[in-house]
Design a protein around this motif. Structure first.
Motif, PDB file in Angstrom:
ATOM      1  N   MET A   1       0.801  -1.221   0.000  1.00  0.00           N
ATOM      2  CA  MET A   1       0.000   0.000   0.000  1.00  0.00           C
ATOM      3  C   MET A   1       0.837   1.275   0.000  1.00  0.00           C
ATOM      4  O   MET A   1       0.333   2.340  -0.295  1.00  0.00           O
ATOM      5  N   ARG A   2       2.099   1.177   0.388  1.00  0.00           N
ATOM      6  CA  ARG A   2       3.008   2.329   0.460  1.00  0.00           C
ATOM      7  C   ARG A   2       2.421   3.499   1.251  1.00  0.00           C
ATOM      8  O   ARG A   2       2.372   4.635   0.765  1.00  0.00           O
ATOM      9  N   PRO A   3       1.989   3.241   2.495  1.00  0.00           N
ATOM     10  CA  PRO A   3       1.406   4.322   3.306  1.00  0.00           C
ATOM     11  C   PRO A   3       2.477   5.264   3.859  1.00  0.00           C
ATOM     12  O   PRO A   3       3.666   4.939   3.864  1.00  0.00           O
ATOM     13  N   ASP A   4       2.023   6.421   4.343  1.00  0.00           N
ATOM     14  CA  ASP A   4       2.914   7.355   5.029  1.00  0.00           C
ATOM     15  C   ASP A   4       3.216   6.890   6.450  1.00  0.00           C
ATOM     16  O   ASP A   4       4.212   7.289   7.038  1.00  0.00           O
ATOM     17  N   GLY A   5       2.330   6.085   7.009  1.00  0.00           N
ATOM     18  CA  GLY A   5       2.477   5.576   8.365  1.00  0.00           C
ATOM     19  C   GLY A   5       1.552   4.390   8.568  1.00  0.00           C
ATOM     20  O   GLY A   5       0.916   3.908   7.619  1.00  0.00           O
ATOM     21  N   LEU A   6       1.463   3.912   9.800  1.00  0.00           N
ATOM     22  CA  LEU A   6       0.666   2.714  10.092  1.00  0.00           C
ATOM     23  C   LEU A   6       0.248   2.745  11.554  1.00  0.00           C
ATOM     24  O   LEU A   6       1.047   3.068  12.428  1.00  0.00           O
ATOM     25  N   ASN A   7      -1.018   2.411  11.811  1.00  0.00           N
ATOM     26  CA  ASN A   7      -1.469   2.177  13.183  1.00  0.00           C
ATOM     27  C   ASN A   7      -1.665   0.685  13.374  1.00  0.00           C
ATOM     28  O   ASN A   7      -2.193   0.001  12.489  1.00  0.00           O
TER      29      ASN A   7
END
Length: 147
Positions: A84-90
Motif C-alpha cells: 500500500m506504500r502508506p505514510d504511516g501505520l497504526n
C-alpha cells in the motif's frame, strides 16, 4: 465431550476462522491466525488479524498464541507497507467496550495511514492528569511487577 461456550456460537470472527463466511476478503491464514479485510475499512488496506481459536480479549489468550499473533502482526505490517506504500501505520488492539471493542473476539487492526486521511487523530491532543495521579498510576504498576 466439551461443548462450545455460547460466546463462540455466534461469534462472526469464529465463523471467518472456520471458513464459514464466503464474502470475506481473506489476506492470509496460518495454523494459528487469519488476516482479512473488514467490511468497512478505515483506510484502503486496513486488515484485521485474529486467532483462529476463540479468545475474547488480550486477557483470554495464552502467551504462546500471543507470541504467534505478534509475529503475524509484524509480517502483516510489512506486507501492508510494501503493497500500500502508506505514510504511516497504526496497529490497534482494543479490549472491552470502554476501549471500543465491538466484536468480542481478540483482533488486531493493521491500518495504513496517509497524511490527511479520514481517520484523524486517535489520541487526545492533551490530558490534564496531575503529577500525583501519574505517580500513583506509576507506583501501582511498579508494585504489580514486584509482586
Amino acid at each position: 465431550m466439551p461443548t462450545t461456550p455460547p460466546t463462540e456460537l455466534d461469534c462472526p470472527f469464529c465463523k471467518i476462522a472456520a471458513r464459514g463466511e464466503e464474502d470475506t476478503r481473506e489476506v492470509f491464514r496460518t495454523e494459528s491466525v487469519v488476516a482479512f479485510f473488514p467490511p468497512e475499512p478505515a483506510t484502503l488496506g486496513h486488515t484485521l488479524l485474529i486467532p483462529r481459536t476463540h479468545a475474547r480479549d488480550i486477557w483470554d489468550v495464552s502467551p504462546d498464541l500471543a507470541s504467534e499473533l505478534g509475529r503475524a502482526t509484524v509480517t502483516l505490517a510489512g506486507a501492508v507497507r510494501r503493497a500500500m506504500r502508506p505514510d504511516g501505520l497504526n496497529v490497534i488492539q482494543s479490549n472491552g467496550a470502554a476501549a471500543t471493542q465491538t466484536v468480542m473476539h481478540l483482533h488486531v487492526h493493521v491500518v495504513p495511514r496517509w497524511k490527511g486521511d479520514a481517520v484523524g487523530r486517535i489520541w487526545p491532543p492533551e490530558t490534564h492528569y496531575s503529577e500525583d495521579d501519574k505517580d500513583d498510576a506509576w507506583e501501582a504498576l511498579r508494585r504489580e511487577f514486584r509482586s
